[in-house]
Write a protein that holds these residues in place. Sequence first.
Motif, short mmCIF file in Angstrom:
data_model
loop_
_atom_site.label_atom_id
_atom_site.label_comp_id
_atom_site.label_asym_id
_atom_site.label_seq_id
_atom_site.Cartn_x
_atom_site.Cartn_y
_atom_site.Cartn_z
N ASN A 208 0.83 -1.20 0.00
CA ASN A 208 0.00 0.00 0.00
C ASN A 208 0.87 1.26 0.00
OD1 ASN A 208 -2.37 1.45 -0.01
ND2 ASN A 208 -2.87 1.10 2.13
N PHE A 209 1.87 1.30 0.88
CA PHE A 209 2.76 2.46 0.91
C PHE A 209 3.54 2.61 -0.40
CE2 PHE A 209 2.27 2.58 5.58
CZ PHE A 209 2.16 3.95 5.76
N LEU A 210 4.04 1.51 -0.93
CA LEU A 210 4.80 1.60 -2.18
C LEU A 210 3.94 2.03 -3.35
CD1 LEU A 210 7.28 -1.43 -1.99
CD2 LEU A 210 7.74 1.00 -1.60
N SER A 211 2.62 1.73 -3.29
CA SER A 211 1.74 2.17 -4.37
C SER A 211 1.70 3.68 -4.47
CB SER A 211 0.33 1.61 -4.17
OG SER A 211 -0.33 2.23 -3.07
N LEU A 212 1.86 4.37 -3.34
CA LEU A 212 1.94 5.83 -3.34
C LEU A 212 3.36 6.31 -3.64
CD1 LEU A 212 -0.21 6.74 -0.19
CD2 LEU A 212 -0.86 7.03 -2.58
N ALA A 213 4.33 5.71 -2.96
CA ALA A 213 5.72 6.16 -3.11
C ALA A 213 6.24 5.99 -4.53
CB ALA A 213 6.61 5.41 -2.13
N CYS A 214 5.73 5.00 -5.24
CA CYS A 214 6.22 4.71 -6.59
C CYS A 214 5.34 5.32 -7.68
CB CYS A 214 6.33 3.20 -6.80
SG CYS A 214 7.55 2.40 -5.74
N ASP A 215 4.37 6.13 -7.31
CA ASP A 215 3.49 6.77 -8.29
C ASP A 215 4.16 8.05 -8.79
OD1 ASP A 215 1.55 8.00 -9.77
OD2 ASP A 215 -0.04 7.77 -8.28
N PRO A 216 4.66 8.06 -10.02
CA PRO A 216 5.42 9.24 -10.51
C PRO A 216 4.55 10.47 -10.70
CG PRO A 216 5.05 7.66 -12.29
CD PRO A 216 4.58 7.00 -11.04
N LYS A 217 3.23 10.30 -10.66
CA LYS A 217 2.35 11.47 -10.84
C LYS A 217 2.37 12.37 -9.61
CE LYS A 217 -1.44 9.20 -11.68
NZ LYS A 217 -0.90 7.82 -11.59
N ILE A 218 2.75 11.82 -8.46
CA ILE A 218 2.82 12.62 -7.24
C ILE A 218 4.19 13.28 -7.18
CG2 ILE A 218 2.66 12.59 -4.73
CD1 ILE A 218 1.04 10.01 -4.95
N LEU B 3 13.04 5.04 -5.39
CA LEU B 3 11.89 4.16 -5.15
C LEU B 3 11.07 3.97 -6.43
CD1 LEU B 3 10.67 5.44 -1.67
CD2 LEU B 3 11.80 3.27 -2.16
N VAL B 4 10.89 5.06 -7.16
CA VAL B 4 10.14 4.96 -8.43
C VAL B 4 10.87 4.05 -9.40
CG1 VAL B 4 9.30 6.25 -10.42
CG2 VAL B 4 9.05 7.22 -8.12
N SER B 5 12.19 4.20 -9.48
CA SER B 5 12.99 3.35 -10.37
C SER B 5 12.96 1.89 -9.93
CB SER B 5 14.44 3.84 -10.41
OG SER B 5 14.52 5.15 -10.93
N GLY B 6 12.95 1.67 -8.61
CA GLY B 6 12.91 0.31 -8.09
C GLY B 6 11.59 -0.38 -8.36
N GLY B 7 10.51 0.39 -8.37
CA GLY B 7 9.20 -0.16 -8.71
C GLY B 7 8.52 -0.88 -7.55
N VAL C 71 16.56 -9.69 -0.47
CA VAL C 71 17.64 -9.97 -1.43
C VAL C 71 17.08 -10.10 -2.83
CG1 VAL C 71 19.34 -11.70 -2.14
CG2 VAL C 71 19.25 -10.95 0.24
N ALA C 72 15.97 -10.81 -2.98
CA ALA C 72 15.37 -10.98 -4.30
C ALA C 72 14.98 -9.63 -4.90
CB ALA C 72 14.15 -11.89 -4.20
N ALA C 73 14.44 -8.74 -4.07
CA ALA C 73 14.07 -7.41 -4.56
C ALA C 73 15.31 -6.61 -4.94
CB ALA C 73 13.27 -6.67 -3.49
N LEU C 74 16.36 -6.70 -4.14
CA LEU C 74 17.59 -5.98 -4.45
C LEU C 74 18.24 -6.47 -5.73
CD1 LEU C 74 19.14 -5.77 -0.85
CD2 LEU C 74 18.48 -3.81 -2.27
#
Length: 272
Positions: free
Chosen positions: A74-84, A171-175, A244-247
């Motif tokens: 839920n938090f990443l859905s906001l943090a990774c939204d480039p429109k904000i 964060l946006v680049s990480g997705g 680790v998998a995400a990194l």
Amino acid sequence: MAEVAVFLCTHNGARHLQDQLESVTGQQHVDVSLWVSDDHSSDTTLDLLTSWRNSHPERKVQVVSGPGRGYAANFLSLACDPKIQSEYYAYCDQDDVWDSDKLSRATARLSTVPENVPALYCGRTRAISASGDFIGASPLFSRTPGFANALIQNIAGGNTMVLNSGARNLLVSGGLVDVVAHDWWTYLLVSGAGGKVMYDPEPSVSYRQHHNNLVGVNTGPKRRILRYRGFLQDRNRRWNARNVAALETCRSLLTGESRALLTDFSELRSSS
């Protein structure tokens, strides 16, 4: 005044949400915009948000539906939204209470770093009971923050974290990765990319401790026993595997030193 986009995630949080909303909009010397992602609340959370937004037309408030996959997603859905877009960005839990200078203190520290350099401000919290009584402060971390430390543990809760544009762009680049917690992921990515992590030993957030909290304040013998039990049940290994998998999907964002550390850490985890 510094512009701060506050990312507030809610789920059945109506009981304490009003106090948090008032403390967020009562922030001094900053221009706050509030972005709320509600994860399918079944209580009166959405009614409260709608009523509060209508009674504060001068405030910049946006409410959207969350992905329904837990608090980290839920938090990443906001943090990774480039429109904000904003100058700074802050995570916000639904049942805390912020000191009036929380964001101004953070942005003052972050303003000392060039905006193209990823920078993360974080720190301690003070714990309060469901009724607002003081319980104690979160553990004080004395080691210098860094990627090697981040691979092992998170040093601060997301409710204390404020990011500059450089960190938010990471964060946006990480997705939308699958990670244990959005705050731990933020610490991992910013430190791994060679960014600056600022840890404040002086709390500016009152963290409300109650039975519905997903993450405790981590103080006292009961919390130590629970952490040790989780270790014995292989929880730490599972958590590290996800991180680790995400990194690995974001290796190109890491420095050469961090990539080497990640390789060593992965190999050590699979050795005897």
